[in-house]
Design a protein around this motif. Structure first.
Motif, PDB file in Angstrom:
ATOM      1  N   VAL A 132       0.832  -1.201   0.000  1.00 52.55           N
ATOM      2  CA  VAL A 132       0.000   0.000   0.000  1.00 52.55           C
ATOM      3  C   VAL A 132       0.868   1.252   0.000  1.00 52.55           C
ATOM      4  O   VAL A 132       0.590   2.222  -0.716  1.00 52.55           O
ATOM      5  CB  VAL A 132      -0.951   0.002   1.214  1.00 52.55           C
ATOM      6  CG1 VAL A 132      -1.625   1.363   1.371  1.00 52.55           C
ATOM      7  CG2 VAL A 132      -2.002  -1.081   1.067  1.00 52.55           C
ATOM      8  N   ILE A 133       1.918   1.251   0.801  1.00 52.48           N
ATOM      9  CA  ILE A 133       2.820   2.400   0.838  1.00 52.48           C
ATOM     10  C   ILE A 133       3.490   2.599  -0.516  1.00 52.48           C
ATOM     11  O   ILE A 133       3.618   3.725  -1.002  1.00 52.48           O
ATOM     12  CB  ILE A 133       3.865   2.220   1.962  1.00 52.48           C
ATOM     13  CG1 ILE A 133       3.202   2.444   3.327  1.00 52.48           C
ATOM     14  CG2 ILE A 133       5.047   3.173   1.777  1.00 52.48           C
ATOM     15  CD1 ILE A 133       4.111   2.190   4.507  1.00 52.48           C
ATOM     16  N   GLN A 134       3.909   1.508  -1.121  1.00 51.20           N
ATOM     17  CA  GLN A 134       4.532   1.588  -2.450  1.00 51.20           C
ATOM     18  C   GLN A 134       3.552   2.198  -3.463  1.00 51.20           C
ATOM     19  O   GLN A 134       3.904   3.108  -4.220  1.00 51.20           O
ATOM     20  CB  GLN A 134       4.944   0.196  -2.922  1.00 51.20           C
ATOM     21  CG  GLN A 134       6.004  -0.480  -2.069  1.00 51.20           C
ATOM     22  CD  GLN A 134       7.402  -0.195  -2.594  1.00 51.20           C
ATOM     23  OE1 GLN A 134       7.607   0.649  -3.441  1.00 51.20           O
ATOM     24  NE2 GLN A 134       8.365  -0.926  -2.074  1.00 51.20           N
ATOM     25  N   GLU A 135       2.330   1.700  -3.469  1.00 51.70           N
ATOM     26  CA  GLU A 135       1.346   2.139  -4.461  1.00 51.70           C
ATOM     27  C   GLU A 135       0.890   3.578  -4.218  1.00 51.70           C
ATOM     28  O   GLU A 135       0.806   4.379  -5.153  1.00 51.70           O
ATOM     29  CB  GLU A 135       0.144   1.193  -4.444  1.00 51.70           C
ATOM     30  CG  GLU A 135       0.476  -0.212  -4.939  1.00 51.70           C
ATOM     31  CD  GLU A 135      -0.708  -1.163  -4.832  1.00 51.70           C
ATOM     32  OE1 GLU A 135      -1.721  -0.776  -4.190  1.00 51.70           O
ATOM     33  OE2 GLU A 135      -0.622  -2.288  -5.356  1.00 51.70           O
ATOM     34  N   THR A 136       0.588   3.917  -2.970  1.00 52.66           N
ATOM     35  CA  THR A 136       0.100   5.265  -2.680  1.00 52.66           C
ATOM     36  C   THR A 136       1.183   6.311  -2.880  1.00 52.66           C
ATOM     37  O   THR A 136       0.875   7.454  -3.254  1.00 52.66           O
ATOM     38  CB  THR A 136      -0.458   5.362  -1.249  1.00 52.66           C
ATOM     39  OG1 THR A 136       0.554   4.946  -0.311  1.00 52.66           O
ATOM     40  CG2 THR A 136      -1.690   4.485  -1.087  1.00 52.66           C
TER      41      THR A 136
END
Length: 326
Positions: A132-136
């Motif tokens: 999620v951190i990577q994508e956001t």
């Protein structure tokens, strides 16, 4: 995260961000994000960056707080994300996982005894760059029109390659390993409030009378992300030994030592997997309103925590004439 022992050998000087105004910085994205992620988690209440579903997106707070430094000095950051993990780095990754596991155990103990200060410190040590951190992070960079590149392997290797080609003026990273990857000029401390440090590869080599290849050999003897180094050999001893015996192989032969996969590790620094199939536009055109909506509404970040960051971005865009977002 690189070997800090190299600091003893690196040519370092303090520079003002005004001195690098108008430049392009290839930022080691994972390194930069992790610095802001751990700081945000340590010093910010978790409800500020945690959604109703329990998803933690402290990275969004870090990005909004950290990007204004670039914009305010008309610096274009090009974030370079890690690609596939190099096989030889598996031991290092496993070691970091074990450190996080131990930190998590101590965190639970601190919470049980009500030690909030120690709990905050330990919680920052358990952070990792989740999917999620990577994508956001990428989605927010898209909205702010900040360019980023996907490296085939190590992000700092790709960033160093871009700088050597002249496609970036500096590499942005806290790791001293950028020297080993051949980054001509590295800016350290971009996540800090003070002036950054400039790390100069040519000045480092000249100061010690060695080649880039020999510096890599010194690094391998001290230890890198790909090997633990040789016990009892620090940077000064390694430097002296390499200069005396010519290269890594001469030192190992003379001292009856062995470094597993030494040839492969050497190649990973001198000829790492990189790509020249990238392009980016240094003229950014951020959609600040959409970025704010994404952070505050879509990901439920406390608006007060990012308000000043967005204000600084807006102010800097006006000051540099990039007010097309209005």
């Amino acid at each position: 995260m690189g070997n800090a022992d190299l600091r003893e050998l690196a040519a370092l000087s303090t520079v003002s961000l005004d001195d690098v105004r108008g430049s392009v910085v290839a930022v080691d994205a994972h390194n930069w994000l992790y610095r802001y992620l751990t700081t945000t988690v340590r010093w910010t209440r978790d409800e500020v960056y945690t959604t109703a579903d329990g998803e933690e997106v402290a990275n969004l707070v870090g990005l909004v707080q950290g990007l204004p430094r670039f914009f305010e000095h008309d610096i274009t950051p090009v974030f370079v994300f890690d690609g596939g993990v190099t096989e030889l780095k598996d031991d290092e990754i496993e070691s970091r996982r074990e450190q996080k596991r131990k930190a998590k155990e101590k965190l639970e103990e601190a919470l049980e005894r009500g030690d909030k200060i120690e709990a905050a410190r330990l919680e920052s040590q358990t952070q990792r760059l989740t999917t999620v951190i990577q994508e956001t992070s990428r989605e927010l960079l898209d909205l702010l029109d900040v360019p980023y590149i996907e490296a085939p392997a190590e992000g700092e290797a790709q960033a160093a390659y871009m700088a050597r080609r002249g496609d970036a003026d500096y590499v942005g990273s806290e790791d001293y390993d950028t020297l080993l990857f051949g980054a001509p000029l590295t800016l350290r401390g971009l996540t800090s409030k003070g002036d950054p440090e400039l790390m100069d590869l040519d000045a480092t080599l000249e100061a010690h009378g060695i080649t880039w290849e020999q510096l890599v050999d010194v690094g391998i003897l001290c230890g890198t992300d790909f090997n633990p180094g040789v016990k009892g050999i620090g940077p000064k001893t390694a430097l002296s030994a390499v200069k005396e015996h010519g290269d890594l192989w001469g030192v190992l032969d003379a001292r009856g030592l062995h470094v597993e996969f030494a040839d492969r590790i050497r190649d990973l620094f001198l000829d790492p997997p990189v790509t020249d199939e990238y392009e980016y536009d240094a003229d950014i055109d951020p959609d600040v309103a959409a970025a704010r909506e994404y952070v505050v509404d879509a990901w439920e970040v406390d608006p007060d925590e990012v308000a000043r960051g967005f204000e600084r971005i807006e102010e800097s865009l006006v000051q540099t004439g990039l007010d097309r977002w209005t």
